[in-house]
Enzyme design. Structure first.
Site, PDB file in Angstrom:
ATOM      1  N   ALA A  34       0.760  -1.254   0.000  1.00 16.46           N
ATOM      2  CA  ALA A  34       0.000   0.000   0.000  1.00 16.46           C
ATOM      3  C   ALA A  34       0.790   1.304   0.000  1.00 16.46           C
ATOM      4  CB  ALA A  34      -0.946  -0.005   1.189  1.00 16.46           C
ATOM      5  N   PRO A  85       3.265   4.414  -0.719  1.00 21.95           N
ATOM      6  CA  PRO A  85       2.854   5.523   0.147  1.00 21.95           C
ATOM      7  C   PRO A  85       1.356   5.804   0.141  1.00 21.95           C
ATOM      8  CG  PRO A  85       3.805   6.353  -1.883  1.00 21.95           C
ATOM      9  CD  PRO A  85       3.900   4.871  -1.966  1.00 21.95           C
ATOM     10  N   LYS A 128      -2.565   4.531  -4.454  1.00 25.98           N
ATOM     11  CA  LYS A 128      -3.684   3.707  -4.946  1.00 25.98           C
ATOM     12  C   LYS A 128      -4.718   3.475  -3.839  1.00 25.98           C
ATOM     13  CE  LYS A 128      -0.649   1.806  -8.365  1.00 25.98           C
ATOM     14  NZ  LYS A 128       0.605   2.327  -7.789  1.00 25.98           N
ATOM     15  N   ASP A 174       0.441  -4.507  -6.134  1.00 24.57           N
ATOM     16  CA  ASP A 174       1.312  -3.502  -6.755  1.00 24.57           C
ATOM     17  C   ASP A 174       2.687  -3.617  -6.093  1.00 24.57           C
ATOM     18  OD1 ASP A 174       1.880  -1.231  -8.368  1.00 24.57           O
ATOM     19  OD2 ASP A 174       1.554   0.095  -6.673  1.00 24.57           O
ATOM     20  N   CYS A 185       5.546  -0.569 -12.058  1.00 24.59           N
ATOM     21  CA  CYS A 185       6.018   0.586 -12.828  1.00 24.59           C
ATOM     22  C   CYS A 185       7.306   0.174 -13.531  1.00 24.59           C
ATOM     23  CB  CYS A 185       6.203   1.809 -11.939  1.00 24.59           C
ATOM     24  SG  CYS A 185       7.176   1.510 -10.473  1.00 24.59           S
TER      25      CYS A 185
HETATM   26  C1  LIG Z   1       5.383  -0.224  -5.546  1.00 19.75           C
HETATM   27  S1  LIG Z   1       5.181   0.117  -3.913  1.00 19.75           S
HETATM   28  C2  LIG Z   1       3.448   0.315  -3.768  1.00 19.75           C
HETATM   29  C3  LIG Z   1       2.970   1.649  -4.162  1.00 19.75           C
HETATM   30  C4  LIG Z   1       1.550   1.894  -3.706  1.00 19.75           C
HETATM   31  N1  LIG Z   1       0.663   0.881  -4.180  1.00 19.75           N
HETATM   32  C5  LIG Z   1       1.047   3.236  -4.145  1.00 19.75           C
HETATM   33  O1  LIG Z   1       0.314   3.290  -5.105  1.00 19.75           O
HETATM   34  O2  LIG Z   1       1.369   4.224  -3.488  1.00 19.75           O
HETATM   35  C6  LIG Z   1       5.352  -1.439  -3.153  1.00 19.75           C
HETATM   36  C7  LIG Z   1       5.137  -1.420  -1.666  1.00 19.75           C
HETATM   37  O3  LIG Z   1       4.853  -2.719  -1.244  1.00 19.75           O
HETATM   38  C8  LIG Z   1       5.445  -2.938   0.006  1.00 19.75           C
HETATM   39  N2  LIG Z   1       5.547  -4.406   0.171  1.00 19.75           N
HETATM   40  C9  LIG Z   1       6.366  -5.254  -0.461  1.00 19.75           C
HETATM   41  N3  LIG Z   1       6.166  -6.506  -0.060  1.00 19.75           N
HETATM   42  C10 LIG Z   1       5.196  -6.487   0.830  1.00 19.75           C
HETATM   43  C11 LIG Z   1       4.549  -7.484   1.607  1.00 19.75           C
HETATM   44  N4  LIG Z   1       4.914  -8.754   1.547  1.00 19.75           N
HETATM   45  N5  LIG Z   1       3.558  -7.119   2.425  1.00 19.75           N
HETATM   46  C12 LIG Z   1       3.188  -5.823   2.506  1.00 19.75           C
HETATM   47  N6  LIG Z   1       3.791  -4.833   1.819  1.00 19.75           N
HETATM   48  C13 LIG Z   1       4.774  -5.146   0.980  1.00 19.75           C
HETATM   49  C14 LIG Z   1       6.754  -2.203  -0.128  1.00 19.75           C
HETATM   50  O4  LIG Z   1       7.320  -1.882   1.123  1.00 19.75           O
HETATM   51  C15 LIG Z   1       6.347  -0.975  -0.892  1.00 19.75           C
HETATM   52  O5  LIG Z   1       6.000   0.063  -0.033  1.00 19.75           O
END
Ligand SMILES: C[S@@+](CC[C@H](N)C(=O)[O-])C[C@H]1O[C@@H](n2cnc3c(N)ncnc32)[C@H](O)[C@@H]1O
Length: 631
Positions: free
Chosen positions: A240, A242, A245, A308, A363
């Protein structure tokens, strides 16, 4: 001797060196940076850029080889050099000035290469978009705090002029490419997105400061636009922070429904919280944990899911320089990212029985993180899910799609900086087919997953530990419970042993008591008395047996054995003493005791004999118990 060209005009060193570097990065997984510095060429930046771009375009180059047959027809052309030269020709300088044989050979195929490149949709997508694209300043209106119409009217009051709505994507892109102050335009696909000239700065705008306007690229708004959750529904945002979305979903739901926003990283989680507060996304429940530690049973009613995950970010135009490789992660990192992405997407598809639509987005412009991930997961789900054709969802107003070369075909969306004037993005839309039972899919071992997380997220170990603390806590609780139970069992066992001891003592006492009284009586009478002792012994055994259902483990048998042994030696000692002191007047009596069965334990404890109860004429009696256990 090499089969390659012998030529008088030499190939520029920069191309030769780059070709060698690209080959070693690809074939040996070597570090690009190390190789570049090893070469000690003065134009480090030039080699770096060319190598990065060639590596980025490798899948496309292979397809071009296939289509043009250049390598088959020109067997003396070094394939790695060819890749570098074609990259330079098609996507970088767009010309090759040198007149060496390999260069002339590639130039002879220039038209064919350009043609095929257009057919395959590769023109200007992979290279140098960071320098060329003038991306508009996108603003998403936070419809939780004001309507799009209100926002437009505020901007107009500020002196901005709204361009007329476009009817086709090409006319929209045309307007976008010519956008300049004081004009702005409403996005063709996502009405809450407004586009302003690229130089516009909104960071000081009061609307931005109080959460009414969100500075979010159009590409990053496409996933929620395509998720399209209906009001009142439940959405899970698996990655989620920052919160772009997440807040977009909350706005779509108009805070009517529920959004679970999961973020593993503690620092990013804080940013998420701030963003939720600022935008009044009240229907969101943020969760700072690894999404895989969610108990899917507790979230079984989730209807929409956003996946995402962390990716290479190769599509982001203004992305700050990455540690090693700007935009082109080394193949190993890409592989790691891919495994992690497959893992998360699979988790989403298999664990939420009521999920009707799941979006996978990155992205990144690398097929390894996009089509390859989708293909791998699709292969697992059978017909339980299908990919929705994004082309239709966007009413045929889109141009870039996934490659037909993959099983997912062109059903997914790509946004490409030079074509769509936004960040590079990939979106796949999975829709559940409820007619087909969801197959079972077990996730692989936790360690492997932990490694993937650590590698891909750069999350500090202590952050991870925090995330998993909850799990560990649970584990500890279980352990404590188990320990407590064991302790209780032991206590009962020792109580029973005590009971046994008391029983034995009673028997001993009675036997001794009897002995003292039967000094002068006949053998027959003595037997009767000892039978009384036996009854007493049996009674005590019965007491013991009442708690035998707790004595499940072999431990209790061991314990009993121990205490028996102790008693045996105690009695043997007494016996020895008696023998020593009263040797001359002993009589030997042998008494059979009945077998005592411990049915529930499926063990049989046989009091075989009270052996050699030696009755010293008129004074003492002693006995030994022999115990047999049968399983
Ligand atoms: C690409 S960013 C997401 C951007 C976000 N969806 C937005 O639109 O602002 C990916 C995020 O997923 C988190 N993440 C990665 N693996 C995860 C997991 N297993 N459980 C929860 N969060 C996770 C990361 O720390 C990162 O903040």
């Amino acid at each position: 001797m090499s089969n390659e060209f012998v030529h008088s005009v030499t190939v520029p060193r920069i191309y030769k060196i780059t070709a060698d570097i690209v080959r070693r990065v690809r074939e040996d997984g070597a570090s690009l940076k190390t190789l570049i510095y090893e070469k000690k060429h003065p134009n480090v930046a030039g080699i770096y850029g060319l190598a990065v771009n060639t590596l980025q375009a490798l899948p496309q180059l292979d397809q071009l080889f296939d289509k043009t047959q250049i390598l088959t027809e020109q067997p003396r052309l070094n394939p790695w050099l060819a890749r570098v030269l074609i990259t330079e020709l098609l996507w970088r300088k767009r010309c090759l000035k040198n007149r060496s044989k390999p260069v002339l050979t590639v130039l002879a195929y220039e038209n064919k290469l350009r043609e095929e490149s257009i057919n395959l949709g590769y023109i200007e997508t992979f290279v140098d978009h960071k320098d060329k694209v003038k991306r508009p300043r996108y603003v998403r209106v936070n419809t939780l705090l004001l309507t799009v119409e209100e926002a437009i009217s505020f901007f107009q009051q500020d002196g901005w002029q709204l361009l007329p709505k476009s009817t086709t994507y090409s006319s929209y892109l045309q307007s976008l490419s010519q956008l300049s102050k004081p004009y702005f335009i409403q996005d063709l696909h996502i009405p809450e997105i407004l586009a302003f000239p690229s130089s516009t700065i909104f960071h000081d705008h009061s609307g931005y400061r109080d959460g009414k306007l969100i500075l979010q690229d159009k590409a990053s708004s496409l996933p929620v636009h395509l998720l399209n959750p209906i009001s009142g529904s439940t959405v899970l945002d698996m990655c989620a922070a920052p919160g772009m979305k997440t807040t977009h979903v909350a706005a779509k739901l108009q805070n009517n429904g529920k959004v679970y926003a999961v973020e593993i990283d503690a620092k990013r989680f804080k940013i998420l919280i701030t963003q939720l507060e600022k935008t009044h996304a009240l229907c969101v429940e943020p969760l700072n944990q690894d999404v895989l530690t969610l108990d899917p049973k507790l979230y079984s009613y989730v209807e929409y899911i956003l996946v995402d995950p962390t990716c290479s970010g190769s599509g982001i135009i203004d992305r700050p320089k990455q540690s090693d490789m700007d935009g082109m992660p080394e193949p190993k990192r890409l592989k790691n990212l891919q495994s992690f992405q497959v893992y998360l997407l699979r988790y989403a598809l298999f664990n939420f029985p009521n999920a009707k639509r799941i979006i996978y987005s990155t992205c990144s412009l690398h097929p390894e993180e996009n089509e390859e991930v989708v293909d791998e997961v699709l292969a697992n789900v059978g017909n339980a899910y299908r990919l929705l054709p994004v082309r239709q969802l966007l009413k045929n107003n889109w141009t870039n799609f996934s490659s037909k070369k993959y099983n997912c075909g062109d059903l997914c969306l790509y946004s490409k900086p030079n074509d769509d004037f936004c960040n590079g993005f990939f979106v796949a839309v999975f829709e559940r087919n409820f007619d087909v039972i969801l197959p079972k899919c077990k996730l692989k071992g936790g360690n492997e997953y932990m490694n993937l997380i650590e590698t891909n997220l750069n999350i500090k170990k202590d952050d991870m530990a925090k995330t998993f603390a909850h799990q560990q806590e649970k584990c500890e609780k279980k352990k404590k419970k188990k320990k407590k139970k064991k302790k209780e069992e032991k206590e009962i066992i020792s109580m029973n042993n005590e009971q046994m001891k008391i029983s034995a003592d009673i028997v001993e006492f009675k036997v001794l008591d009897v002995d003292s009284k039967i000094k002068a009586k006949s053998k027959k009478e003595e037997f009767e008395k000892i039978d009384v002792c036996n009854d007493s012994f049996n009674f005590n055994y019965k007491v013991l047996n009442e708690s035998k259902d707790i004595q499940k483990e072999t431990l209790d048998v061991m314990e009993m054995k121990k205490s028996r042994k102790k008693r045996k030696s105690k009695h043997e000692n007494i016996f020895q003493e008696l023998i020593m002191t009263k040797k001359e007047q002993t009589k030997e009596i042998e008494i059979e005791l009945p077998k005592i069965k411990k049915k529930k334990e499926n063990k049989e404890i046989k009091i075989d004999k009270i052996q050699q109860v030696e009755i010293e004429s008129g004074k003492n009696c002693n006995w030994t118990i022999k115990e047999e256990e049968k399983k």
